[in-house]
Write a protein that holds these residues in place. Structure first.
Motif, PDB file in Angstrom:
ATOM      1  N   THR A   1       3.042  -4.022  -4.251  1.00  0.00           N
ATOM      2  CA  THR A   1       2.077  -2.958  -3.982  1.00  0.00           C
ATOM      3  C   THR A   1       1.075  -2.889  -5.132  1.00  0.00           C
ATOM      4  O   THR A   1       1.224  -3.582  -6.142  1.00  0.00           O
ATOM      5  CB  THR A   1       2.783  -1.592  -3.867  1.00  0.00           C
ATOM      6  OG1 THR A   1       3.377  -1.287  -5.133  1.00  0.00           O
ATOM      7  CG2 THR A   1       3.842  -1.603  -2.767  1.00  0.00           C
TER       8      THR A   1
ATOM      9  N   VAL B   1      -9.101   2.725  -4.169  1.00  0.00           N
ATOM     10  CA  VAL B   1      -7.740   3.092  -3.763  1.00  0.00           C
ATOM     11  C   VAL B   1      -7.354   4.340  -4.556  1.00  0.00           C
ATOM     12  O   VAL B   1      -7.270   4.296  -5.787  1.00  0.00           O
ATOM     13  CB  VAL B   1      -6.727   1.958  -4.047  1.00  0.00           C
ATOM     14  CG1 VAL B   1      -5.333   2.373  -3.608  1.00  0.00           C
ATOM     15  CG2 VAL B   1      -7.144   0.673  -3.349  1.00  0.00           C
TER      16      VAL B   1
ATOM     17  N   GLU C   1      -2.244   6.624  -3.214  1.00  0.00           N
ATOM     18  CA  GLU C   1      -1.989   5.491  -2.312  1.00  0.00           C
ATOM     19  C   GLU C   1      -1.472   4.242  -3.037  1.00  0.00           C
ATOM     20  O   GLU C   1      -1.118   3.258  -2.381  1.00  0.00           O
ATOM     21  CB  GLU C   1      -3.269   5.127  -1.555  1.00  0.00           C
ATOM     22  CG  GLU C   1      -3.787   6.227  -0.667  1.00  0.00           C
ATOM     23  CD  GLU C   1      -5.119   5.859  -0.027  1.00  0.00           C
ATOM     24  OE1 GLU C   1      -5.628   4.737  -0.250  1.00  0.00           O
ATOM     25  OE2 GLU C   1      -5.653   6.705   0.698  1.00  0.00           O
TER      26      GLU C   1
ATOM     27  N   SER D   1       1.990   2.924  -1.936  1.00  0.00           N
ATOM     28  CA  SER D   1       2.149   2.543  -0.528  1.00  0.00           C
ATOM     29  C   SER D   1       1.187   1.442  -0.088  1.00  0.00           C
ATOM     30  O   SER D   1       1.343   0.886   0.997  1.00  0.00           O
ATOM     31  CB  SER D   1       1.967   3.767   0.378  1.00  0.00           C
ATOM     32  OG  SER D   1       0.661   4.296   0.238  1.00  0.00           O
ATOM     33  N   LYS D   2       0.210   1.109  -0.918  1.00  0.00           N
ATOM     34  CA  LYS D   2      -0.794   0.106  -0.547  1.00  0.00           C
ATOM     35  C   LYS D   2      -0.254  -1.291  -0.827  1.00  0.00           C
ATOM     36  O   LYS D   2      -0.137  -1.723  -1.969  1.00  0.00           O
ATOM     37  CB  LYS D   2      -2.071   0.363  -1.340  1.00  0.00           C
ATOM     38  CG  LYS D   2      -3.260  -0.400  -0.849  1.00  0.00           C
ATOM     39  CD  LYS D   2      -3.660   0.077   0.507  1.00  0.00           C
ATOM     40  CE  LYS D   2      -5.146   0.142   0.654  1.00  0.00           C
ATOM     41  NZ  LYS D   2      -5.532   0.485   2.004  1.00  0.00           N
TER      42      LYS D   2
END
Length: 65
Positions: free
Chosen positions: A17, A40, A44, A47-48
């Motif tokens: 991630t 980003v 996030e 979770s990215k």
């Protein structure tokens, strides 16, 4: 998988991630993050997911006069 962080090649695990990449790069806050040119949000980062060939830019603020 291979990605680029601030134009430097990095090898990351397949399930990596943004948070993993930041740790591998040794990024120290404060900073802003863009993945393939798109901002980003900090919320996030965990979770990215990253994909092979992604380009991650980490930008720290600069002060001065």
């Amino acid at each position: 998988m291979n990605i680029h962080i601030n134009q430097q090649p990095f090898s990351m695990p397949d399930a990596a991630t943004v948070t993993d990449a930041l740790a591998a790069f040794g990024a120290k806050p404060p900073f802003a993050v863009a993945l393939n040119g798109q901002f980003v949000a900090r919320a996030e980062h965990a979770s990215k997911a990253l994909n092979a060939g992604d380009k991650l830019d980490i930008v720290s603020p600069v002060a001065g006069g």
